[in-house]
Design a protein around this motif. Structure first.
Motif, PDB file in Angstrom:
ATOM      1  N   UNK A 192       0.828  -1.204   0.000  1.00  0.00           N
ATOM      2  CA  UNK A 192       0.000   0.000   0.000  1.00  0.00           C
ATOM      3  C   UNK A 192       0.867   1.261   0.000  1.00  0.00           C
ATOM      4  N   UNK A 193       0.502   2.269  -0.812  1.00  0.00           N
ATOM      5  CA  UNK A 193       1.272   3.512  -0.828  1.00  0.00           C
ATOM      6  C   UNK A 193       1.391   4.074   0.583  1.00  0.00           C
ATOM      7  N   UNK A 194       2.560   4.557   0.920  1.00  0.00           N
ATOM      8  CA  UNK A 194       2.760   5.155   2.230  1.00  0.00           C
ATOM      9  C   UNK A 194       3.563   4.296   3.189  1.00  0.00           C
ATOM     10  N   UNK A 195       3.769   3.017   2.838  1.00  0.00           N
ATOM     11  CA  UNK A 195       4.425   2.159   3.831  1.00  0.00           C
ATOM     12  C   UNK A 195       5.879   2.520   4.079  1.00  0.00           C
ATOM     13  N   UNK A 196       6.482   3.325   3.163  1.00  0.00           N
ATOM     14  CA  UNK A 196       7.893   3.682   3.370  1.00  0.00           C
ATOM     15  C   UNK A 196       8.089   4.775   4.428  1.00  0.00           C
ATOM     16  N   UNK A 197       7.018   5.499   4.771  1.00  0.00           N
ATOM     17  CA  UNK A 197       7.190   6.661   5.658  1.00  0.00           C
ATOM     18  C   UNK A 197       7.819   6.302   7.012  1.00  0.00           C
ATOM     19  N   UNK A 198       7.283   5.327   7.752  1.00  0.00           N
ATOM     20  CA  UNK A 198       7.919   5.014   9.042  1.00  0.00           C
ATOM     21  C   UNK A 198       9.327   4.417   8.879  1.00  0.00           C
ATOM     22  N   UNK A 199       9.583   3.807   7.739  1.00  0.00           N
ATOM     23  CA  UNK A 199      10.911   3.234   7.466  1.00  0.00           C
ATOM     24  C   UNK A 199      11.946   4.349   7.361  1.00  0.00           C
ATOM     25  N   UNK A 200      11.574   5.409   6.645  1.00  0.00           N
ATOM     26  CA  UNK A 200      12.484   6.538   6.472  1.00  0.00           C
ATOM     27  C   UNK A 200      12.783   7.197   7.826  1.00  0.00           C
ATOM     28  N   UNK A 201      11.775   7.270   8.688  1.00  0.00           N
ATOM     29  CA  UNK A 201      11.990   7.854  10.013  1.00  0.00           C
ATOM     30  C   UNK A 201      13.055   7.088  10.800  1.00  0.00           C
ATOM     31  N   UNK A 202      12.991   5.772  10.728  1.00  0.00           N
ATOM     32  CA  UNK A 202      13.971   4.939  11.434  1.00  0.00           C
ATOM     33  C   UNK A 202      15.383   5.187  10.902  1.00  0.00           C
ATOM     34  N   UNK A 203      15.486   5.304   9.589  1.00  0.00           N
ATOM     35  CA  UNK A 203      16.793   5.549   8.954  1.00  0.00           C
ATOM     36  C   UNK A 203      17.356   6.892   9.411  1.00  0.00           C
ATOM     37  N   UNK A 204      16.519   7.905   9.416  1.00  0.00           N
ATOM     38  CA  UNK A 204      16.978   9.235   9.820  1.00  0.00           C
ATOM     39  C   UNK A 204      17.369   9.262  11.298  1.00  0.00           C
ATOM     40  N   UNK A 205      16.610   8.562  12.112  1.00  0.00           N
ATOM     41  CA  UNK A 205      16.935   8.530  13.549  1.00  0.00           C
ATOM     42  C   UNK A 205      18.313   7.921  13.789  1.00  0.00           C
ATOM     43  N   UNK A 206      18.733   7.029  12.889  1.00  0.00           N
ATOM     44  CA  UNK A 206      20.052   6.400  13.031  1.00  0.00           C
ATOM     45  C   UNK A 206      21.143   7.199  12.327  1.00  0.00           C
ATOM     46  N   UNK A 207      20.786   8.355  11.773  1.00  0.00           N
ATOM     47  CA  UNK A 207      21.793   9.199  11.123  1.00  0.00           C
ATOM     48  C   UNK A 207      22.092   8.827   9.691  1.00  0.00           C
ATOM     49  N   UNK A 208      21.283   7.936   9.124  1.00  0.00           N
ATOM     50  CA  UNK A 208      21.536   7.499   7.746  1.00  0.00           C
ATOM     51  C   UNK A 208      20.729   8.283   6.734  1.00  0.00           C
ATOM     52  N   UNK A 209      21.061   8.102   5.489  1.00  0.00           N
ATOM     53  CA  UNK A 209      20.324   8.722   4.382  1.00  0.00           C
ATOM     54  C   UNK A 209      19.311   7.721   3.827  1.00  0.00           C
ATOM     55  N   UNK A 210      18.190   8.238   3.388  1.00  0.00           N
ATOM     56  CA  UNK A 210      17.261   7.427   2.611  1.00  0.00           C
ATOM     57  C   UNK A 210      17.499   7.746   1.135  1.00  0.00           C
ATOM     58  N   UNK A 211      17.970   6.750   0.387  1.00  0.00           N
ATOM     59  CA  UNK A 211      18.225   6.931  -1.046  1.00  0.00           C
ATOM     60  C   UNK A 211      17.113   6.255  -1.827  1.00  0.00           C
TER      61      UNK A 211
END
Lengths: 449, 449
Positions: B240-259
């Motif tokens: 379903x569209x939108x499922x990446x949103x919480x994933x990106x938050x986790x990546x940012x919290x760890x200091x990583x980039x979402x590519x």
């Protein structure tokens, strides 16, 4: 050498410094600012006053005001900017078919046969890429897989490309791009003391042997020696022809591959042969090609001995979507047509000889100009402090920008950025050469006055 | 799963097996043999009977005998093979100027502004490359340099490209291409159990968190999560569209980039937006583009937030000779023209919906066809054993080759190679869709009889 400096962090020879944008005249400044806004700063402009270009033909570029620039630098449009035969091939093919290599086309097969015929007979298979960087990247993958080795030897100021893997083998990118743990550097031959091929070759072979001993001591095994066969960014070392032969023997004895990086040297640049390795009488295990291959459209390739591509081919698939597409291949084929119909190699030899004579004459007249050298239409001189004979990068920059003000385009290179690099399209004429040498003379006279 | 097999060593879905060359009819066999002689075996052909092509237009390819093939597979010629407006732009520009990015051209600046306007406003700068692989390679270099991290998370059957660095992050290349020591894989969402975005997102975010804990335990730091925003080679997971949103938050919290790897998803493929990440309502740190960007000429790019390109830009220069050359940029600009004049996004939505409806209908009629899914003109179904519901790669191969015999081109993908992948040029019409679905129906009926 105390006065000379090596490549500084992040800068490039002859790069425009974005901090100076306010000094530009308004129209140019506005264009540069628009560009700076949308293009990330890693991608630098050339010259202290960047050149805006609107059209080009042969060896000339034209700016928006119609001013004409003599191009003595761009090696990509090898048979001339907007060569009509190449343009016609691109237009015709783009309107007919642009296929990828997973489908069969006679265009790809015919060109591949033709390209391989220009190489040593042992070099009999190709894989296409979109760039010279991708070609070197793939060649290293192949060499590692086929030899079982991991370490790669390069010269100490080499440039081989910009993928993560190849940037680690390109010391000229400077200290912010660390060399890989499995990259070993050796000094390139010293062109200031060029001697017979045997002596130069033995010295370089000995350095490669030492590097191999070093890497084996550290638990690594040689995968490849990767060299630009004209050593462009090491300062242009084309002579004496033949010095690579004993070096290749040492590499083979250690089980490594000799990879000839022909991205700069290839496609007739040196005039005496299509490929730089042919001047040295050696047979590479892998050859990489790029830049002028399609006269400006993106195309690169790895040429290999088929025996070196069997295991990799069985185990690993390689499909590079746009690489070897029918349009780029048609452009590349048209470039080879022009080589035949227009006697390109002969022109490179003839005009290249005159260029070298002209530069040599300048070394007699200017104490700041030394060591004229090169092969074909890749020629260079060093610019030095007349008193100390130390490399003079600031003088080099002022000569490059002085020529640009006279609308003649060249650049500088080398470890100390003091090497004037002259590398025009291969259709450069005698008149172009005389014009170039005249302007260089003027600029040198002014710099020394 | 006992009957299904994962990608076998060195093979590729829908590849021609060179050992079968003798079974081809003489003319085709001779062409294939000539090709095998000059092209190294890593570069495979498609189909059990390869397709020779001579010309193409719109969504059709034609072989030397004049037979017409419906192209339901090639995503590169997005606005159609040999689109006249693109061909005209290429021809005109090739005859006028083909400059590199070290000189100023309004062509490059105008296009860059236009391309960035299609992105999230935070995405405001570009670096051009020659391919999607080079774009991902550069994005990883940028992410590592800017974050100070080193590890990269990818999905377990991802494909991101073929440079040495990116091949190490492309598990779909199989066991002979080892994943890098700093590559961590996670499972992609399970499309067979698609639920609401919140549930799917939370599950994927949890897997990313676990991966981050694992890599930190091993002394590594996250540089980036790299995902193809439609998860093509994981089997096509668009909902379903939108499922990446919480994933990106986790990546940012760890200091990583979402590519966001938009090489497959980008340029309107999903119909509802120009970019796959926009369907998920997320803002990437870096976006990579490629394949259809210049409708078949080699062009890729990394788009970035300028704040992420500052350090890299100060310290490291990036000049990719043929990348962003004026001819490829003009083709890319013409492609955006066609998007506007021909209502491409609307067509993708409309025809894509009918394609998905047609595939869904087939899932009701054939027990071997399940899980119709997709977005826009990227649609897929799974082919399974009707009795066991296990993945059926052999059936998938026979459907793909059955369609090829009927001159309709598709391919298969996914971990078990049982996913029928349908991804035509974006100018595919309703009639093309009906024709495609009719032939697929025939082939399925025959396979099940």
């Amino acid at each position: 050498m105390t006065t000379a400096q090596t490549t500084t962090e992040g800068t490039m020879p002859n790069g425009f410094d974005p901090a100076n944008v306010e000094a530009l005249e308004p129209t140019l400044r506005s264009l540069v600012e628009r560009r700076q806004s949308v293009i990330a700063p890693s991608n630098r402009l050339f010259y202290s006053t960047p050149v805006d270009v609107e059209r080009a033909t042969g060896v000339h570029l034209y700016d928006a005001q119609g001013n004409e620039y003599l191009d003595a630098y761009n090696n990509v449009p090898a048979v001339g900017h907007c060569n009509p035969h190449v343009v016609e091939a691109i237009s015709r093919q783009a309107a007919t078919l642009n296929s990828n290599t997973r489908y069969l086309t006679t265009t790809l097969i015919d060109y591949s046969e033709r390209l391989l015929a220009t190489h040593d007979p042992a070099i009999d298979q190709l894989l296409y890429t979109c760039s010279g960087s991708e070609a070197n990247d793939l060649a290293i993958r192949l060499a590692r897989y086929e030899t079982g080795g991991d370490a790669v030897i390069v010269t100490s100021h080499a440039y081989h490309g910009l993928t993560a893997s190849i940037a680690e083998m390109s010391p000229t990118l400077g200290p912010n791009v660390p060399l890989g743990a499995k990259t070993v550097t050796i000094e390139a031959p010293d062109y200031a003391n060029v001697d017979d091929a045997e002596t130069v070759g033995a010295a370089m072979a000995s350095r490669v042997s030492e590097a191999i001993a070093h890497l084996e001591r550290h638990g690594m095994r040689l995968a490849a020696l990767l060299v630009d066969t004209v050593f462009s960014s090491d300062g242009l070392i084309t002579s004496p022809p033949g010095f690579l032969a004993p070096v290749v023997d040492v590499v083979h004895a250690a089980g490594g591959f000799f990879i000839a990086d022909e991205v700069q040297a290839g496609f007739g640049r040196t005039g005496d042969a299509m490929w730089g390795y042919q001047r040295h009488g050696v047979t590479p295990d892998l050859v990489t090609m790029g830049k002028p291959m399609a006269n400006g459209l993106p195309l690169g390739a790895v040429a290999t001995q088929s025996r070196h591509a069997l295991r990799f081919g069985r185990d690993i698939r390689y499909f590079n979507t746009a690489a070897g597409n029918t349009v780029c291949i048609s452009a590349a084929n048209a470039l080879l047509d022009v080589f035949e119909t227009d006697g390109i190699l002969e022109n490179v030899r003839d005009v290249g000889r005159r260029m070298l004579e002209g530069l040599t004459e300048l070394t007699y007249r200017y104490a700041c100009v030394t060591s004229a050298r090169g092969a074909g239409l890749f020629v260079a001189v060093d610019l030095v402090d007349p008193d100390t004979q130390e490399p003079a990068p600031t003088l080099a920059a002022s000569v490059v920008n002085g020529l640009r003000q006279r609308r003649v385009l060249v650049s500088n290179t080398g470890r100390y950025e003091n090497v004037l690099k002259v590398r025009p399209p291969l259709v450069f004429s005698d008149e172009d050469a005389q014009y170039f040498l005249g302007r260089l003379d003027e600029v040198l006279a002014m710099a020394m006055s």
